[in-house]
Design a protein around this motif. Sequence first.
Motif, PDB file in Angstrom:
ATOM      1  N   ARG A  28       2.143 -35.640 -11.757  1.00 24.05           N
ATOM      2  CA  ARG A  28       1.025 -36.274 -12.462  1.00 24.05           C
ATOM      3  C   ARG A  28       0.244 -37.225 -11.579  1.00 24.05           C
ATOM      4  N   LEU A  29       0.918 -37.802 -10.590  1.00 22.42           N
ATOM      5  CA  LEU A  29       0.234 -38.791  -9.749  1.00 22.42           C
ATOM      6  C   LEU A  29      -0.567 -38.144  -8.626  1.00 22.42           C
ATOM      7  N   LEU A  30      -0.010 -37.097  -8.039  1.00 19.25           N
ATOM      8  CA  LEU A  30      -0.594 -36.588  -6.797  1.00 19.25           C
ATOM      9  C   LEU A  30      -1.524 -35.403  -7.000  1.00 19.25           C
ATOM     10  N   LEU A  62      -2.356 -37.099 -21.827  1.00 17.18           N
ATOM     11  CA  LEU A  62      -2.403 -37.500 -20.421  1.00 17.18           C
ATOM     12  C   LEU A  62      -3.084 -38.851 -20.227  1.00 17.18           C
ATOM     13  N   ASP A  63      -3.638 -39.408 -21.311  1.00 22.15           N
ATOM     14  CA  ASP A  63      -4.309 -40.695 -21.153  1.00 22.15           C
ATOM     15  C   ASP A  63      -3.352 -41.865 -21.390  1.00 22.15           C
ATOM     16  N   ARG A  64      -2.094 -41.533 -21.732  1.00 22.19           N
ATOM     17  CA  ARG A  64      -1.134 -42.605 -21.968  1.00 22.19           C
ATOM     18  C   ARG A  64      -0.475 -43.027 -20.660  1.00 22.19           C
ATOM     19  N   PRO A  65       0.144 -44.236 -20.655  1.00 22.02           N
ATOM     20  CA  PRO A  65       0.829 -44.660 -19.422  1.00 22.02           C
ATOM     21  C   PRO A  65       1.905 -43.644 -19.036  1.00 22.02           C
TER      22      PRO A  65
ATOM     23  N   ALA B 110       2.319 -27.175  -5.277  1.00 22.41           N
ATOM     24  CA  ALA B 110       1.825 -27.646  -6.574  1.00 22.41           C
ATOM     25  C   ALA B 110       1.313 -29.067  -6.468  1.00 22.41           C
ATOM     26  N   VAL B 111       2.012 -29.862  -5.684  1.00 22.64           N
ATOM     27  CA  VAL B 111       1.631 -31.264  -5.589  1.00 22.64           C
ATOM     28  C   VAL B 111       0.511 -31.471  -4.576  1.00 22.64           C
TER      29      VAL B 111
END
Lengths: 309, 244, 500
Positions: A28-30, A62-65, B110-111
């Motif tokens: 989710r971060l990258l 996806l807008d939540r922490p 994927a990343v």
Amino acid sequence: MIGLALRRSALIPLVLLVASAVVFCLSRLLGGNVTRSVIRSRSLASAPDPAAEARLAAELGLDRPLRDQYLAWLAGAVRGDLGRSFTTRAAVGPEVLGAAGVSATLAILGLAVALAVAVPAGVLAADRPGGAGDRAVDRLGAVVLAVPEFVVGPVLVLVVAVWAGWLPALGWGTPAQAVLPVVTLAFFPAALAARLVRAETRVALAHPSTTTAVAKGLTRRRVLAVHVLPRSLTAVLAEAGPFLAGTLGGAVVVEVVFDVPGLGRLLADAIGSRDLPTIQAGLVVVLAVALVLTLATELLGRALDPRLR
Amino acid sequence: MAALVVVAVIDWPVEATDFANRLDPPSGTHLLGTDQLGRDVLARVLGGVRWTVGLGAAAVLVSVVIGTAVGLATGWLDGTRARIVGTLVQSVVDLVVALPALLVGLLVAAVLGPGLAPAMIALVVMGWAPFARLAHRLTVTARTEEWVVAARSLGAGPVWILRVHVLPAITGPLREAFTARFVGAMLTLAGLSFLGLGVQPPTPEWGAMLAEGRTYAFVAPWLVAAPAAAVVLVSALAGRSRIR
Amino acid sequence: MRLLAPLVVVLALLVSACGGGAPSSGGGIAVALQFPPRAGYAFDADDGALLTKLGVAEPLVALDRQGDPVPGLATSWTQEGSSWRFVLREGVTFHDGAPVDANAVVTALTYVLGRPAPPRAIKGIGLQVAAEGPMTVRATTTAPDPVLPLRLSSGTTSILSPAAYATGQQPSPIGTATGPLRMTEIRGTEGATLERNDGYWGPKAASARVDVRYVTDPQTRELALRSGDVGFAEGLPETSKAGLQADPSVTFTEFPSARTILLQLNQSAPPFADVRVRKAVTTALDRNVLANQVLGGSALPASDLFGPAVPYGATQAPPAADVPGAQALLAQAGFGPANPLRVRLWTFPNRPELPVLAQAIASQLQAAGVDTEITVGQYDAQEPEVLAGRYDMFLNSRSYLSDYPDAASTLSSDYTCGGSYAIDRYCSPAFDALVAQLGIVTDPAARAQLYRQAAGMLTTDAVGVPIVHPRNTAAEKGVTGFVPDPLDLRPVLPVLAPAG
């Protein structure tokens, strides 16, 4: 031995927990703009539309922490609910399990075919060192070990399905469709196992207990079957666990070339469309199976081979 | 091996296009024929040594360095806290070893997205663990050997002992493991490129060439045969050198 | 050899035990399609168009072969200011037996309009639908919309039975649509089973049963057709053309597609802010060579944004390369042997012809003294960069129709100032005024004239270089009846019939 088994199996859920958190957060971060990727994977030529992306992000949570997202996922996962696919909106769990079933079938059939060929070949080769069988295992084995699946697959399709027309070129569901992917998958473990069995059989043949058995007047065939085979199988079994685990998620090439709806291809597709719930669930399943199989193989190996106890 | 290094260093004309002579069968001018852009396939296969073989070896080399360092450290450490760290590292190692190689490639892609750098990262992420396991085991063994214990009691520092006594003792097994892992790394890289997740065309990496050539298998089988043969040849040669 | 012999035996046993995997006959056919459903047949995805192509689901308006609107589930429509009135066909039932009436249509369209990302065909126009009578539906937009019937010909606006929307889940097309073929089974992205709808209001489907298989790899589709696994396959690899054309058991068809491969040039920064440099690149490229040699004739050279798939598309071949001319233009712009032009060219591998073309373009530009550095990367990572104008050249593949046969929305998003997909960063008040007219003009001939003018303006201003228009292909073996559809918007499967 039992203590070890308990300790190691207690570790597995812990490892899975850590791994699932790492995968969850990293993906989710990258990964850049996930909602844009999801929209594009659903509707290829769509132009960017921030308003639609915001609405979708809200729908997908996806807008939540990040922490809340992970905890929500974890709470669901514990109850057996692995979430819904971002793209198909279908429940991920059944989809992943179905694909894992296909991959498992493929892996087990592949291993069975490989062993059916390799064990007799290896034993016979060791029985007559320097004979034709021995040389075949040596030379053919070396070549087969060097040929990757992405070479075997296309060649088999070309020869068996296209030129000869014996078998369907692709798909999954009928036994005939399973032949080519299974054979492709069996190549490598067959060569490996044949060599292992040969080496182990040679050792076993030279072992005093074998000599004694021969001296007692047992037939050579019986000696091979009763005294030698179990020992050589131990070595093969040690390799079988990792092979099965590897094939479950790692047979991407075979699954792509032959169009088999297995876990490897499901994951590859999910990665392409940034379908995070499917990626997450698929990886956790692959990991869990890999860890369990590795442990089981090790324990089995210890149980069978007194030297490792 | 030396021949491969020489081939890898030479700059082959891998990108010279000739649209009028595309998909020409093998001939005197083009020993292995030409591809869909009229490029010489032999030049591209030879140019691919640098990518397929070179990158595979480079990835294993980096893996050896990282893995050995980790293994030396965890193997050398003593005491309860160190043992906990060691156990943790070893379970990570177990985890990584259990993962299918291609899957790690998929994950990293994927990343980070498909490409050369992610593929190399995947190879190293995969590759360091077996070396860490090996180095760890060898270090633990070496640490208890008499001469090491003696050196320690004489007041030798851990780094010095590791460098002078332990490292030389384990280079042999490590070198053997290197050749064993090299083939795997090379094939994984080529497999990732075959799936479009590694080296991208027009770079003449063999897996990527094979994937490109598959489209032309009926009219120009040499586009599949040449890179396939190259992969098989190198991996068979490396495999033989491992056995002997 | 000992290793090989048992292998062969195992193989032979398996073969004899299982028999072939060929589909059983009896009026059924198997087809290999190129694009699997992306989102479980969701209408707010490209899958809506797929359902229409399969002949399973139908929108209100159908299309004739020219791409003009003709009666579908609606038999007539009239415009009244900013709303259109659609009269529904009497006596049509869904596959589950429910009647098609105004309420069903309103339920279906309201659902799809309420999705987070509604289909392109109907989004951004403030569309609202309401039942006016039992069989009449009124569709209202914020501003008068000249092409609303065309928009409602998009498969993404197909109508399913109310039962499909009552589940709270994504509506399933199994047994809930109206088309000549009824979907009876979904096998994920692997395939689907369709059966003839004997109660269809129009011409009945030609096959009793269609086994649909989605095969994403072109080579594999070709193999499936050659080996007889399927009787129809689309999107065949370029190299298979000669072999399939020579095969007497195969009918091979080639037809244009409404798609253009574009070399997009970043006008918001040097060097392509200078129109002379853009013209130099256009002049240096030989699009005839790119289409006919590099792509082996699997595409037509493009002289214009629009190609022969649409009536207003250009059909004449583009000019051949003029290397001295290109060098002269570059010299005027200050580039020459002493100060060569160096540019980056980005593209992505999802469409395999793009990296090949990128190589060929670089080598043609080299002849005019332009150094090109190619990067083949991931589209998702490139998109934000190119949209922000942080690139030089981008080789892209773009469909100029968006789910319905009208190019206005593509022109608006791609080439107007502030357009949401304005990669070229072109901004011309004259062009924007032209596109604004498309929002008013209803007459098809007048719209076609505006499209020609718009494309001409883009060519004059050297906004990117249209390189080629890819061609579609299809092949039948033991199957007849295929009708090519350059727009790729009409039903394909209902007319396919088993041969003999």
